[in-house]
Motif scaffolding. Structure first.
Motif, mmCIF file in Angstrom:
data_model
loop_
_atom_site.group_PDB
_atom_site.id
_atom_site.type_symbol
_atom_site.label_atom_id
_atom_site.label_comp_id
_atom_site.label_asym_id
_atom_site.label_seq_id
_atom_site.Cartn_x
_atom_site.Cartn_y
_atom_site.Cartn_z
ATOM 1 N N HIS A 26 41.878 39.225 79.750
ATOM 2 C CA HIS A 26 41.649 38.486 78.512
ATOM 3 C C HIS A 26 42.955 38.249 77.762
ATOM 4 O O HIS A 26 44.003 38.807 78.094
ATOM 5 N N LYS A 27 42.847 37.424 76.724
ATOM 6 C CA LYS A 27 44.002 37.112 75.885
ATOM 7 C C LYS A 27 43.943 37.923 74.594
ATOM 8 O O LYS A 27 42.899 38.452 74.221
ATOM 9 N N GLU A 30 41.138 35.647 70.950
ATOM 10 C CA GLU A 30 39.891 35.110 71.495
ATOM 11 C C GLU A 30 38.816 35.123 70.418
ATOM 12 O O GLU A 30 38.895 35.904 69.456
#
Length: 708
Positions: A26-27, A30
């Protein structure tokens, strides 16, 4: 007891069939997903708990700020006084926040109307993960056998152990396999035990867990993550799995680990504080966290698919210490679960969830270096999109756990500078054009009252813990009765006050070291008795001693009153070397226990799971009598073990064509005896042998029957 049958182990493999599960990365930024519905979520009580913490913290902080302003308010406040006021307000807010949580915890503890948490029978097997990194495998096997035997009796067929090794030293890796391979895949119907060692240690413990999730996670609804020193009873493990099964939208449930097996002065201090004062803090945290709690990396159950979908950690931009892989992964895994809509809960009512403490002050300082870097690295997530406000408070608390040392140190430094200014600089009575002089005024009565209030806020959580134990007859008896409970509480307060300034200055240096850009690396935690040579202690605390002696001498020269006021700080720093030396060593720690001080209830009347641990340790201590042997000697002295290890290696050779591998192959060809090989081979070449099937097969010439 586990079957110790090498022939049976030799026939099987160390791992089950793989069941892959995708775990996307993931970033940092988000969107937050809608929170999933939870059954056990008392929204009103959570709101009132958060309101209580907020109001008490704000009120006390405002009171402290206005009182300190009145203390400093001559007819005008100078620049250095403003700096002192700001630093005081920051520190006072921090202790007010801690006090408010402890007060909430005390009221929660004495609340007779506690909500019963729903439970249900899980439909699948729960995995128990034991990450290992260059640890003593005998100790790990003892704790695992204690849990295993308990589970086989109370919940056969409901759990499976996975020993996940990230050990990157040849001797540690071989000793692990030699210790664990006799018990792998035994009693698969009741509670199988599996072992996996990674060749690539990418992303440390987070990568170790992620590797298991992506390879085997699909077959297990939930996983209980432990640490190398964790110990949990079957009842606790079963209750965790039942509570997770009852809440299909719960992502993680954290337990409160209690410290056991302390045998040094410093670890006994931590153990007593954890068992006496810890439940108060825990009750407060649990009350206001609600379904947005935190994760401490171990002794918790996690829904595997939720973890896989939400907790692929981002790689931060830049270089370490602030860039690269996320070090303190646990905080962020809880945060990302909550951002994905899953509940994260702290159940502080579960019993028999244990861990061990660092044995000495120096070991705590080493651990703090790694934790400080990990917590400061979280600044990248503090204002990131999508995180719950409670998550941001967790992040701030983690960062401030180390920055507070900087602010306390700066407060002392500015206060000392003000004292120097008052002593050496002549007051300007007519600094402003006026017919009347401006007299310097310092309200000593208000200052003393504010100091007393500050100390009361700092000590109040310990008083709450003592009082809570006093009114609970069972807990009071566990601490040796009201007299020993009171004496030990006072002893802990006094000794902790001596160690506090040493830790403060140490953490100040640690923060400064991180800000300079130095990476801490990844070292195994010490689990021995922490007895440190005096020379090492002197080198570690020389700066503390110089600072303490300088502060004491300077304040005595300026004013006897200032000397006495600063004595709680200068004393600990000045005598940091003997205090640190005394902190480790089992002989010194057990002497206190023999006299009845800082004694754990587990020493007098151990719970069944702790008794199982002691029994397993006594039996396993007789197994390993080969500490002097090298890794390659261990590998080839037992043909059954050698054949088993070879059977676990993949058919293809994973070792790339590297210098260590080429050199290791040449060494095996050129050295006819194993002793000569061990004498000439390097560590990286030894590791190349352990991960290369072809080189391991070539090692067969050193087997006892071949050598003969």
């Amino acid at each position: 007891m586990m079957t110790n049958n090498v022939y049976k182990a030799d026939l099987g493999t160390s791992l089950p069939e793989e069941s892959p599960l995708e775990m996307p990365r993931h970033k940092v930024q988000e969107e937050r997903q809608p929170a999933k519905k939870l059954f056990n979520q008392p929204l009103i009580s959570i709101f009132l708990a958060r309101l209580f913490v907020f109001c008490v913290t704000v009120y006390l902080s405002w009171y402290g700020a206005t009182e300190m302003f009145a203390v400093l308010n001559t007819n005008s406040i100078a620049g250095m006084q403003w700096a002192f006021l700001v630093l005081f307000c920051i520190n006072f807010t921090w202790i007010s926040f801690a006090f408010s949580q402890a007060a909430l915890g005390f009221f929660s503890q004495i609340n007779p109307f506690r909500r019963k948490i729903k439970e249900a029978d899980p439909e699948t097997v729960t995995a128990i993960l034991l990450p290992v990194y260059n640890e003593d495998p005998i100790r790990i096997r003892a704790s695992m056998e204690a849990m295993y035997n308990d589970l086989v009796e109370k919940a056969p067929g409901k759990f499976a152990f996975f020993i996940l090794s990230d050990s990157n030293k040849a001797h540690s890796a071989v000793k692990e396999k030699q210790t664990f391979y006799p018990i792998l895949n035994n009693d698969t119907d009741k509670c199988p035990v599996y072992y996996r060692r990674r060749y690539n240690n990418a992303e440390r413990k987070a990568g170790n867990i992620a590797d298991w999730v992506t390879r085997f996670g699909g077959a297990y609804e939930s996983m209980i993550v432990l640490d190398a020193d964790s110990l949990m009873s079957a009842d606790c493990l079963i209750t965790l799995s039942r509570r997770m099964a009852a809440e299909p939208n719960m992502g993680l449930i954290q337990t409160l680990p209690t410290i056991i097996e302390a045998n040094t002065l410093y670890s006994r201090l931590q153990q007593f504080a954890n068992q006496c004062f810890g439940p108060i803090y825990a009750a407060g945290l649990s009350a206001w966290h609600g379904s947005a709690s935190n994760f401490w990396g171990h002794n918790a159950i996690i829904r595997t698919k939720a973890f896989a979908s939400a907790c692929g950690l981002p790689i931060l931009s830049g270089k370490p210490p602030f860039g690269g892989h996320v070090m303190s992964h646990d905080f962020m895994e809880a945060a990302m679960l909550r951002r994905a809509g899953w509940g994260v809960r702290f159940d502080n009512d579960l019993q028999a969830s244990h861990e061990e403490a660092p044995p000495s002050l120096i070991d705590v300082m080493v651990r703090d270096r790694r934790w400080c870097q990990g917590n400061l690295q979280h600044k990248a997530f503090l204002f990131a999109k999508g995180f719950h406000f409670a998550t941001r408070l967790h992040i701030i608390s983690g960062i401030f756990a180390y920055l507070s040392a900087v602010f306390w140190f700066l407060l002392i430094a500015v206060g000392f500078a003000l004292a120097l200014q008052a002593h050496f600089v002549r007051p300007e009575y007519f600094a402003n054009p006026s017919l009347f002089p401006t007299w310097p005024v310092f309200d000593f009565e208000k200052a003393r009252l504010l100091f007393e209030i500050s100390m009361a806020l700092i000590l109040a959580p310990k008083v709450f813990g003592w009082l809570s134990a006093m009114i609970n007859l069972r807990r009071c008896r566990e601490f040796g009765g009201p007299i020993f409970l009171t004496i030990n509480s006072l002893l802990e307060i006094v000794l902790s006050a001596m160690y506090a300034p040493i830790l403060m200055f140490s953490q100040f240096l640690v923060v400064f070291d991180v800000l300079k850009g130095r990476d801490s690396g990844w070292s195994a935690q010490s689990r021995d008795d922490g007895a440190t040579p005096l020379k090492t202690v002197c080198r570690a605390h020389l700066s503390h001693t110089i600072l303490g002696a300088g502060l004491a001498a300077s304040t005595l020269y300026l004013s006897p009153q200032l000397f006495y006021w600063s004595l709680p700080i200068s004393f600990g720093l000045t005598f940091s070397i003997p205090l640190s030396w005394l902190s480790g060593g089992a002989k010194r720690g057990n002497l206190l226990s023999a006299l009845g001080f800082l004694k754990s209830s587990q020493e007098k009347r151990p719970t069944p799971i702790v008794k199982r641990l002691h029994d397993a340790q006594q039996q396993l201590d007789r197994i390993d009598t080969q500490d002097g042997l090298s890794a390659l000697h261990r590998m080839t002295q037992d043909e059954h073990f050698y054949r088993w290890h070879l059977a676990q290696m993949p058919e293809e050779d994973l070792a790339t064509l590297s210098r260590p591998r080429i050199c290791a192959e040449w060494q095996i060809k050129m050295n006819d005896s194993l002793d000569d090989l061990v004498k000439n081979i390097k560590e990286e070449e030894c590791l190349a042998i352990l991960k290369s099937r072809s080189l391991m097969e070539a090692m067969g010439k050193y087997l006892p029957d071949k050598a003969a």
